[in-house]
Design a protein around this motif. Structure first.
Motif, PDB file in Angstrom:
ATOM      1  N   PHE A   1       0.834  -1.203   0.000  1.00  0.00           N
ATOM      2  CA  PHE A   1       0.000   0.000   0.000  1.00  0.00           C
ATOM      3  C   PHE A   1       0.870   1.255   0.000  1.00  0.00           C
ATOM      4  CE2 PHE A   1      -2.269   3.414   2.149  1.00  0.00           C
ATOM      5  CZ  PHE A   1      -3.492   3.425   1.488  1.00  0.00           C
ATOM      6  N   ILE A   2       1.873   1.298   0.873  1.00  0.00           N
ATOM      7  CA  ILE A   2       2.743   2.477   0.961  1.00  0.00           C
ATOM      8  C   ILE A   2       3.549   2.648  -0.322  1.00  0.00           C
ATOM      9  CG2 ILE A   2       4.691   3.521   2.192  1.00  0.00           C
ATOM     10  CD1 ILE A   2       3.507   2.330   4.791  1.00  0.00           C
ATOM     11  N   TRP A   3       4.046   1.542  -0.891  1.00  0.00           N
ATOM     12  CA  TRP A   3       4.749   1.635  -2.178  1.00  0.00           C
ATOM     13  C   TRP A   3       3.842   2.255  -3.247  1.00  0.00           C
ATOM     14  CZ3 TRP A   3       9.506   1.505  -3.952  1.00  0.00           C
ATOM     15  CH2 TRP A   3      10.506   0.850  -3.236  1.00  0.00           C
ATOM     16  N   GLU A   4       2.609   1.790  -3.329  1.00  0.00           N
ATOM     17  CA  GLU A   4       1.677   2.280  -4.353  1.00  0.00           C
ATOM     18  C   GLU A   4       1.408   3.775  -4.177  1.00  0.00           C
ATOM     19  OE1 GLU A   4      -0.156   1.613  -7.731  1.00  0.00           O
ATOM     20  OE2 GLU A   4      -0.165  -0.261  -6.599  1.00  0.00           O
ATOM     21  N   MET A   5       1.188   4.213  -2.946  1.00  0.00           N
ATOM     22  CA  MET A   5       0.941   5.636  -2.689  1.00  0.00           C
ATOM     23  C   MET A   5       2.192   6.476  -2.973  1.00  0.00           C
ATOM     24  SD  MET A   5      -2.252   5.906  -1.817  1.00  0.00           S
ATOM     25  CE  MET A   5      -2.629   4.525  -2.912  1.00  0.00           C
TER      26      MET A   5
ATOM     27  N   VAL B   1      11.041  -3.087   1.937  1.00  0.00           N
ATOM     28  CA  VAL B   1      10.780  -1.901   2.752  1.00  0.00           C
ATOM     29  C   VAL B   1      10.395  -0.738   1.833  1.00  0.00           C
ATOM     30  CG1 VAL B   1      11.828  -0.235   4.332  1.00  0.00           C
ATOM     31  CG2 VAL B   1      12.413  -2.662   4.507  1.00  0.00           C
ATOM     32  N   PRO B   2       9.248  -0.093   2.110  1.00  0.00           N
ATOM     33  CA  PRO B   2       8.806   1.025   1.263  1.00  0.00           C
ATOM     34  C   PRO B   2       9.541   2.323   1.596  1.00  0.00           C
ATOM     35  CG  PRO B   2       7.191   0.607   2.975  1.00  0.00           C
ATOM     36  CD  PRO B   2       8.260  -0.438   3.134  1.00  0.00           C
ATOM     37  N   PRO B   3       9.385   3.335   0.742  1.00  0.00           N
ATOM     38  CA  PRO B   3      10.048   4.627   0.968  1.00  0.00           C
ATOM     39  C   PRO B   3       9.608   5.347   2.243  1.00  0.00           C
ATOM     40  CG  PRO B   3       9.283   4.464  -1.296  1.00  0.00           C
ATOM     41  CD  PRO B   3       8.714   3.294  -0.548  1.00  0.00           C
TER      42      PRO B   3
ATOM     43  N   PRO C   1       9.729   9.386   6.370  1.00  0.00           N
ATOM     44  CA  PRO C   1      10.563   8.782   5.339  1.00  0.00           C
ATOM     45  C   PRO C   1      11.955   8.497   5.884  1.00  0.00           C
ATOM     46  CG  PRO C   1      10.415  11.133   4.980  1.00  0.00           C
ATOM     47  CD  PRO C   1       9.510  10.799   6.150  1.00  0.00           C
ATOM     48  N   SER C   2      12.624   7.557   5.258  1.00  0.00           N
ATOM     49  CA  SER C   2      13.996   7.270   5.660  1.00  0.00           C
ATOM     50  C   SER C   2      14.933   8.315   5.080  1.00  0.00           C
ATOM     51  CB  SER C   2      14.392   5.874   5.179  1.00  0.00           C
ATOM     52  OG  SER C   2      14.165   5.775   3.788  1.00  0.00           O
ATOM     53  N   HIS C   3      14.381   9.319   4.462  1.00  0.00           N
ATOM     54  CA  HIS C   3      15.142  10.389   3.828  1.00  0.00           C
ATOM     55  C   HIS C   3      14.248  11.615   3.775  1.00  0.00           C
ATOM     56  CE1 HIS C   3      12.301  10.094   0.689  1.00  0.00           C
ATOM     57  NE2 HIS C   3      12.443   8.798   0.775  1.00  0.00           N
TER      58      HIS C   3
END
Length: 195
Positions: free
Chosen positions: A67-71, A119-121, A178-180
């Motif tokens: 879901f998070i990847w898609e968004m 792992v998503p963004p 976010p990791s960034h």
């Protein structure tokens, strides 16, 4: 002398409890039997940008990470935030294309639940909708290590399945933690501002 046990055949019309788990897929029975293509329409925001939003949708129900990847990809594809689009293209686009290719053949099958999503963004997607005059809110956290029925994603999906409609929404989705953070962006809190 004892009598042998009778075989009881499954009644396909039988209603299953929300949390009854399928032995092989380790997923709730209602999920294994659910229609996989319910389209969820969303307005997507980032917590580190202005209140610019974009429309995105998802019709593959796998887990929080997917879901998070898609968004995240929908936000990047829109170009509403050029810094995020550029960052996604450099750091995540190749991985996202790989994920989509891996799920292409299993998108409609229960096997999709056995497939691990990278792992998503973003670590969190906050989702809300105003339904029946009372807002509903879910905080979806990636990589919790919890079984799906113990997550907010499962509760969100249950609500969507109960709608019995091929399209639901629009939902507001804010991607957080976010990791960034692309250079030059300051965090704001869109939930505390009118949308």
């Amino acid at each position: 002398m004892s009598e042998p046990l009778k075989t009881i055949r499954e009644d396909l019309r039988e209603e299953w409890l929300d949390n009854e788990v399928h032995r092989h897929y380790n997923m709730p029975m209602v999920v294994v039997r659910a229609e996989p293509h319910v389209l969820m329409r969303c307005s997507v925001y980032r917590d580190t940008t202005s209140l610019l939003k974009t429309s995105a949708s998802i019709d593959r129900w796998v887990n929080t990470e997917y879901f998070i990847w898609e968004m995240s990809a929908g936000l990047a594809d829109s170009g509403v935030n050029p810094q995020w689009t550029e960052f996604f293209e450099k750091q995540y686009k190749e991985k996202w294309v790989q994920i989509q290719n891996e799920f292409e053949g299993i998108a409609d099958l229960p096997e999709r639940f056995l497939h691990e999503v990278p792992v998503p963004p973003f670590e969190v997607a906050e989702v809300r909708i105003s339904a029946n005059e009372a807002p509903c809110y879910w905080r979806l956290r990636a990589n919790t290590g919890q079984h799906m029925i113990d997550t907010s994603f499962w509760h969100l999906w249950k609500l969507i399945l109960k709608q019995r409609s091929p399209t639901v929404g629009p939902f507001d989705v804010i991607l957080r933690v976010p990791s960034h953070t692309p250079v030059g962006e300051d965090p704001i809190d869109p939930w505390n501002m009118s949308l």
